[in-house]
Design an enzyme around this catalytic site. Structure first.
Site, PDB file in Angstrom:
ATOM      1  N   GLY A  86      -7.992 -17.018 -22.718  1.00 36.27           N
ATOM      2  CA  GLY A  86      -6.862 -17.879 -22.984  1.00 36.27           C
ATOM      3  C   GLY A  86      -5.837 -17.823 -21.868  1.00 36.27           C
ATOM      4  N   ASN A 167       2.013 -15.613 -32.365  1.00 36.15           N
ATOM      5  CA  ASN A 167       1.057 -14.546 -32.632  1.00 36.15           C
ATOM      6  C   ASN A 167       1.623 -13.434 -33.499  1.00 36.15           C
ATOM      7  OD1 ASN A 167       2.410 -14.527 -29.949  1.00 36.15           O
ATOM      8  ND2 ASN A 167       1.796 -12.388 -29.946  1.00 36.15           N
ATOM      9  N   GLN A 195      -3.764 -18.905 -31.426  1.00 36.48           N
ATOM     10  CA  GLN A 195      -3.689 -18.375 -32.787  1.00 36.48           C
ATOM     11  C   GLN A 195      -3.993 -19.426 -33.843  1.00 36.48           C
ATOM     12  OE1 GLN A 195      -3.483 -15.331 -33.702  1.00 36.48           O
ATOM     13  NE2 GLN A 195      -2.859 -14.335 -31.814  1.00 36.48           N
ATOM     14  N   GLY A 216     -11.693 -17.837 -27.952  1.00 36.90           N
ATOM     15  CA  GLY A 216     -12.798 -17.441 -28.807  1.00 36.90           C
ATOM     16  C   GLY A 216     -12.552 -16.209 -29.640  1.00 36.90           C
ATOM     17  N   HIS A 217     -11.975 -15.155 -29.051  1.00 40.80           N
ATOM     18  CA  HIS A 217     -11.905 -13.898 -29.791  1.00 40.80           C
ATOM     19  C   HIS A 217     -10.834 -13.909 -30.874  1.00 40.80           C
ATOM     20  CE1 HIS A 217      -8.355 -11.548 -28.233  1.00 40.80           C
ATOM     21  NE2 HIS A 217      -8.424 -12.466 -27.283  1.00 40.80           N
ATOM     22  N   THR A 253     -20.675 -20.231 -11.978  1.00 40.61           N
ATOM     23  CA  THR A 253     -21.755 -20.530 -12.915  1.00 40.61           C
ATOM     24  C   THR A 253     -21.313 -20.206 -14.344  1.00 40.61           C
ATOM     25  OG1 THR A 253     -23.394 -20.017 -11.224  1.00 40.61           O
ATOM     26  CG2 THR A 253     -24.149 -20.023 -13.512  1.00 40.61           C
ATOM     27  N   CYS A 342       5.949   0.182 -26.425  1.00 38.90           N
ATOM     28  CA  CYS A 342       6.232   1.596 -26.212  1.00 38.90           C
ATOM     29  C   CYS A 342       6.271   1.886 -24.718  1.00 38.90           C
ATOM     30  CB  CYS A 342       5.155   2.457 -26.871  1.00 38.90           C
ATOM     31  SG  CYS A 342       5.464   4.230 -26.734  1.00 38.90           S
TER      32      CYS A 342
END
Length: 398
Positions: A86, A167, A195, A216-217, A253, A342
């Site tokens: 993304g 998100n 999202q 995708g993920h 490719t 953090c």
């Protein structure tokens, strides 16, 4: 193994561990996606650009995947450009449109709660290419005002980039209204839908956007698979130069197996959205979790972001009297996230929540609980009980 919702294949990776409520960070790969990809990791290894028989099946599969992604968002297959992430898709949209504009000092507009993939690209455009960037504020729900965008547009505005869904809070931006304003001003409109794609219906024609990012993920495909919708006629400068793949916009490719995974995930998501049961089930479970926490911790649980205008799977709440980081560390039966960062052991409030006007203590006490395809009612019960216990009994006896 935990029970799974009716009609879904079992998912071994979710068995035996904490309840997974971090789907906005990443989703498990759907077994149906894995199955569809396997032949392109084994038998069909050819280069899809090859003219001999070994390239035929990979080329056909790439076309099918392109059509599946296009169908999810109401685009034409030729308008889909595959990328590796993304962040890369956002980069191609923003940098590509700015450099293609030919303007000596192009103006870009975004908003303060955008993903770093957009915000950092905007900063790079300022630093490296002389762009001028306007970052719009948001209201207490995290939404951009169309009036603010209208006031910020100038004759030099090349691009407006506003995400579909946040998100952290799941807040849904008024994309169609914002895109219409940009279009009337002659500017392109990019929407990072990482999202939103697969969770809510999206149609690029109805939204009237020029560029849209799909990841995708975030929708049960592997990491490393993403796409950018590029409306016919939109000119972009390529990010990767080379052999002319992906309409000359992204050389290299193509990774056929990952494209097949993204396409299969898009087809599954499109079927779920058309049916409507899966999003409704997820929203009901999200609301059950919110109600369970509110009942167990009366007066201490505060919703962050809009109550209605948000993703069906996302619950961001602050729990009074405990930091989100400490709460999740104690609630070992669930896996979720906070929006805080953090640095050297010191946690800082989420920039998204502070931009919405939340005080630092409330922002630091926030947790993001994001549900997914395999989340069950039992998972929600376990999560609510675990979070309530961790709040009320911070130092349990060993």
């Amino acid at each position: 193994m935990r029970n799974v919702p009716e009609g879904l294949p079992p998912y071994p990776g979710l068995a035996g561990g904490p309840v997974y409520l971090d789907h906005n960070a990443t989703t498990p790969v759907d077994p149906r996606v894995t199955e569809a990809m396997l032949p392109y990791l084994t038998c069909f290894f050819g280069n899809p650009s090859s003219s001999h028989p070994f390239g035929a099946e990979p080329r056909r599969a790439l076309g099918t995947a392109r059509a599946q992604v296009a169908a999810l968002i109401g685009a034409e297959p030729r308008e889909i450009v595959f990328t590796a992430s993304g962040s890369e898709a956002d980069l191609l949209a923003l940098r590509g449109s700015v450099l293609a504009s030919g303007r000596p000092r192009p103006h870009v507009i975004t908003q303060v709660t955008e993903h770093p993939a957009v915000l950092e690209t905007c900063r790079a455009l300022e630093r490296l290419h002389g762009a001028r960037v306007t970052v719009l504020p948001v209201d207490g729900d995290g939404l951009v005002s169309p009036d603010a965008l209208a006031a910020a547009l100038t004759e030099d505005t090349v691009l407006v980039s506003v995400m579909a869904a946040n998100n952290e809070t799941g807040a849904l931006q008024p994309v169609a209204e914002l895109a219409a304003l940009a279009g009337r001003n002659g500017a392109l409109f990019h929407c990072d839908a990482a999202q939103a794609a697969g969770k809510i219906p999206l149609d690029v024609r109805t939204l009237d956007v020029d560029l849209l990012t799909v990841v995708g993920h975030k929708m049960y495909a592997p990491k490393g698979a993403a796409a950018l919708y590029v409306r016919d006629g939109v000119r972009l400068e390529p990010v990767v130069q080379g052999g002319g793949q992906e309409r000359g916009l992204r050389a290299g490719t193509e990774n056929v197996a990952l494209a097949v995974g993204l396409g299969t995930a898009a087809a599954i998501a499109a079927a779920e959205l058309a049916d409507g049961e899966a999003p409704a089930r997820t929203a009901a479970l999200r609301d059950d979790l919110h109600q369970g926490l509110t009942a167990a911790l009366p007066g201490r649980v505060h919703l962050n972001g809009p109550e209605e205008r948000r993703l069906p799977n996302t619950l961001n709440v602050s729990v009074e009297g405990v930091s989100g980081h400490e709460l999740l560390a104690r609630a070992s039966e669930i896996a979720a996230s906070t929006g805080s960062a953090c640095h050297s052991g010191v946690h800082t409030p989420s920039p998204v929540l502070t931009a919405m006007g939340l005080p630092a203590d409330r922002a630091l006490s926030a947790v993001r609980l994001s549900l997914g395809r395999w989340t069950t009612a039992k998972d929600i019960e376990t999560a609510a009980q675990s979070l309530a216990r961790a709040t009320l009994n911070p130092n349990p006896r060993p």
